[in-house]
Design an enzyme around this catalytic site. Structure first.
Site, PDB file in Angstrom:
ATOM      1  N   ASP A 137       0.809  -1.218   0.000  1.00  0.00           N
ATOM      2  CA  ASP A 137       0.000   0.000   0.000  1.00  0.00           C
ATOM      3  C   ASP A 137       0.854   1.285   0.000  1.00  0.00           C
ATOM      4  O   ASP A 137       1.458   1.640   1.027  1.00  0.00           O
ATOM      5  CB  ASP A 137      -0.945   0.006   1.220  1.00  0.00           C
ATOM      6  CG  ASP A 137      -2.201   0.822   0.977  1.00  0.00           C
ATOM      7  OD1 ASP A 137      -2.427   1.261  -0.165  1.00  0.00           O
ATOM      8  OD2 ASP A 137      -2.970   1.014   1.943  1.00  0.00           O
ATOM      9  N   LYS A 183      -8.133  -1.542   3.593  1.00  0.00           N
ATOM     10  CA  LYS A 183      -7.510  -0.206   3.700  1.00  0.00           C
ATOM     11  C   LYS A 183      -7.460   0.238   5.152  1.00  0.00           C
ATOM     12  O   LYS A 183      -6.478   0.832   5.606  1.00  0.00           O
ATOM     13  CB  LYS A 183      -8.317   0.770   2.840  1.00  0.00           C
ATOM     14  CG  LYS A 183      -7.678   2.090   2.583  1.00  0.00           C
ATOM     15  CD  LYS A 183      -6.350   2.033   1.861  1.00  0.00           C
ATOM     16  CE  LYS A 183      -6.428   2.276   0.402  1.00  0.00           C
ATOM     17  NZ  LYS A 183      -5.131   2.385  -0.262  1.00  0.00           N
ATOM     18  N   LYS A 188      -8.596  14.010  -2.736  1.00  0.00           N
ATOM     19  CA  LYS A 188      -9.047  13.443  -1.465  1.00  0.00           C
ATOM     20  C   LYS A 188      -8.868  14.452  -0.332  1.00  0.00           C
ATOM     21  O   LYS A 188      -7.862  15.141  -0.270  1.00  0.00           O
ATOM     22  CB  LYS A 188      -8.235  12.196  -1.152  1.00  0.00           C
ATOM     23  CG  LYS A 188      -8.711  11.513   0.104  1.00  0.00           C
ATOM     24  CD  LYS A 188      -7.852  10.351   0.475  1.00  0.00           C
ATOM     25  CE  LYS A 188      -6.587  10.797   1.162  1.00  0.00           C
ATOM     26  NZ  LYS A 188      -5.799   9.659   1.613  1.00  0.00           N
ATOM     27  N   LYS A 247       2.546   1.982   3.326  1.00  0.00           N
ATOM     28  CA  LYS A 247       1.801   2.162   4.578  1.00  0.00           C
ATOM     29  C   LYS A 247       1.974   0.999   5.544  1.00  0.00           C
ATOM     30  O   LYS A 247       1.965   1.168   6.742  1.00  0.00           O
ATOM     31  CB  LYS A 247       0.304   2.255   4.257  1.00  0.00           C
ATOM     32  CG  LYS A 247      -0.162   3.603   3.763  1.00  0.00           C
ATOM     33  CD  LYS A 247      -1.645   3.772   4.042  1.00  0.00           C
ATOM     34  CE  LYS A 247      -2.507   3.749   2.815  1.00  0.00           C
ATOM     35  NZ  LYS A 247      -2.216   4.721   1.806  1.00  0.00           N
TER      36      LYS A 247
END
Ligand code: NAI
Ligand code: DG6
Length: 510
Positions: free
Chosen positions: A304, A353, A394, A466
């Site tokens: 990620d 996520k 975002k 991540k």
């Protein structure tokens, strides 16, 4: 007079510990730490020899999910840089750049000059790195829309830039891909018109064929495969299914429902001896897949891309806790309106996520048992909502609440407009450039006879991810600056320079 200097050329290290041959840089490096036994500490130094190929080969990247926002933004961005394009906006003329890529846009302190001033060089002058303008890029997508129209569909780049690039991207059409609807959100079904069919084994073999074909047709030395397709739901990890390489390969041969599409791509890539990078949060790298990578000595990295909100969180949680403040609550809201947000609007894909965005404060909390008891950690809540109108811009809103001196409270609230794909595209480039470098490095301990490649699980790339995948038993580091200095100091070690210590004793002693 400037108080720092920037050297914009390749550097040569003049040391008995560093040898340059036509093809390699060989550096003997003393890796120092301390061994702890009870309360007795013994400083340790281990001699390592690094051998790095100097020649950067012809490299290609194959993106899974090429026609998505990240894939189109990266492809258009590289093309624009290659052609040196500029374009008009209401704020004036903009020119192509690689902002957001550490390999292309940061400098590293390498030493001091005769006046004791620090000297910096661009990261890509420390050691030879791939020039992104030389990267061949192609990919697969379940949507057969050509890359020009896919770029328009993404609505990320300025229109005047899109207009210049469109005729070139229009000629590129993603290769058909594997689509198994149960792995991503049902709302993606209307994109899926560019598909390969067959059993899992047959489809995986088709992907292997595509990789070979791309490599041969473009005359490449190396291919790196990157998953930047939709986030999948997590897959189960079970004995007999995917817990060993053998079981995983059998499960693919037997067409088991429980092997995900991303794992099929990873296995295809490993079998073709191509580095594989997972830019999404799902657990593509089941134990059997990692074992396969180890067996084939193929480099893998995940999971990620760490672009906006999480990157900031991996700085702020470190800053707060390592300032001696007790972080007690982190609440992260996101809303976004791109296709990624649409796909994440089902519980299963959101869960992948959520897991990846939530792990980021764990190591900094675990390292501090002065403020946190053994079973204690801050409240941490992650919310993601799909709001089509904001598109790829975002919005991430975070609240951090810290307990401070004598019962006080300190609250930090942030609003971050992430411009998601324009943050992610340069990260993908860094992952490709640094992963490619890792394939050129060999290392030998003093006691070893032979050089070996680096560990197949490239935890050195954690800065960009991540939820970093690390070799079994290795600690996971989430904090951003330690992650970045791991990369910088590693590159310096390859040319026999000491790690950045920040001591600056030349200025602090009489
Ligand atoms: P996107 O939804 O615009 O692009 C994904 C593309 O993958 C789509 O074109 C879709 O048609 C394609 N796709 C879906 N399943 C596929 C399959 N089996 N084979 C081939 N193609 C397939 O999403 P975006 O924004 O480009 O993000 C891509 C991934 O990267 C997502 O998983 C996202 O969560 C992750 N990510 C994105 C970041 C960002 O800042 N944009 C940062 C971190 C992660
Ligand atoms: C919701 O946050 C959507 C996600 O795909 C993110 O935009 C993406 O993973 C980037 O996340 P972050 O936390 O690094 O900004």
């Amino acid at each position: 007079m400037e108080d720092t200097a920037v050297l914009n050329t390749n550097i040569i290290v003049d040391s008995p510990n560093v040898v340059y041959t036509d093809s390699e840089i060989i550096s003997s490096y003393d890796y120092s730490d301390a061994r702890v036994h009870g309360n007795i500490l013994t400083p340790t130094t281990e001699r390592l020899v690094f051998k790095t190929e100097r020649h950067v080969p012809r490299v290609g990247a194959l993106l899974v999910g090429w026609g998505g926002n990240n894939g189109t933004t990266l492809t258009a961005g590289i093309l624009a840089n290659k052609l040196g394009l500029s374009w008009e906006t209401k704020e004036g003329t903009k020119t192509s750049n690689y902002f957001g890529s550490i390999c292309k846009s940061i400098t590293v302190r390498v030493g001091i000059d005769d006046n004791q001033k620090p000297v910096y060089v661009p990261l890509n002058n420390v050691i030879p790195l791939l020039d992104p303008n030389d990267l061949e890029i192609w990919g697969w997508d379940i949507s057969g829309v050509n890359m020009g129209d896919a770029m328009r569909r993404a609505k990320v780049l300025d229109w005047n830039l899109q207009q210049q690039i469109y005729p070139m991207l229009k000629e590129m059409v993603p290769m058909p891909s594997i689509y198994l609807p149960e792995w991503i959100a049902a709302n993606q079904e209307d994109r899926a018109d560019n598909l390969i069919h067959g059993t899992k084994f047959e489809m995986m073999n088709k992907i292997r064929h595509d990789i070979r074909d791309f490599k041969n047709s473009k005359g490449l030395d190396k291919v790196i495969v990157v998953w930047t397709a939709n986030t999948e739901k997590y897959c189960v990890v079970r004995h007999g299914l995917n817990d060993t390489a053998e079981h995983l390969l059998n499960s693919i041969r037997e067409d088991s429902d429980e092997v995900s599409v991303s794992t099929l791509f990873a296995v295809a890539s490993i079998l073709e001896e191509c580095t594989y990078i997972n830019g999404s949060p799902q657990n593509t790298f089941v134990p059997g897949c990692i074992e396969l990578a180890e067996r084939f000595n193929v480099l893998i990295a995940g999971d990620d891309f760490k672009s906006g909100q999480t990157k900031l969180k991996s700085v702020l949680s470190d800053f707060i806790i390592n300032s001696g403040l007790k972080l007690q609550s982190v609440v992260s809201y996101n809303h976004l309106g791109n296709n990624d947000g649409k796909n994440l609007s089902t519980p299963e894909t959101f869960r992948s996520k959520e897991l990846s965005k939530s792990g980021v404060i764990e190591d900094v909390v675990r390292a501090n048992r002065l403020m946190y008891k053994y079973d204690e950690s801050p409240d941490h809540c992650v919310v993601i909502k799909y709001v089509p109108f904001v598109g790829d811009s975002k919005r991430a809103m975070d609240e951090y609440v810290n307990e401070i001196f004598m019962g006080g409270k300190n609250t930090i609230a942030l609003h971050n407009t992430c411009e998601d794909s324009m943050l992610a595209a340069p990260l993908i480039l860094d992952l490709i450039m640094l992963a490619e470098l890792c394939t050129r490095i060999q290392v030998k301990r003093d006691k070893d006879e032979k050089f070996t490649k680096m560990h197949p699980v490239m935890s050195i790339l954690s800065f960009l991810l991540k939820s970093p995948l690390v070799p079994s038993g290795s600690p996971i580091i989430h904090c951003l600056f330690p992650q970045r200095y791991a990369i910088i100091n590693f590159l310096k070690a390859l040319i026999g320079l000491p790690p950045e210590s920040f001591l600056m004793l030349e200025h602090r002693l009489e």
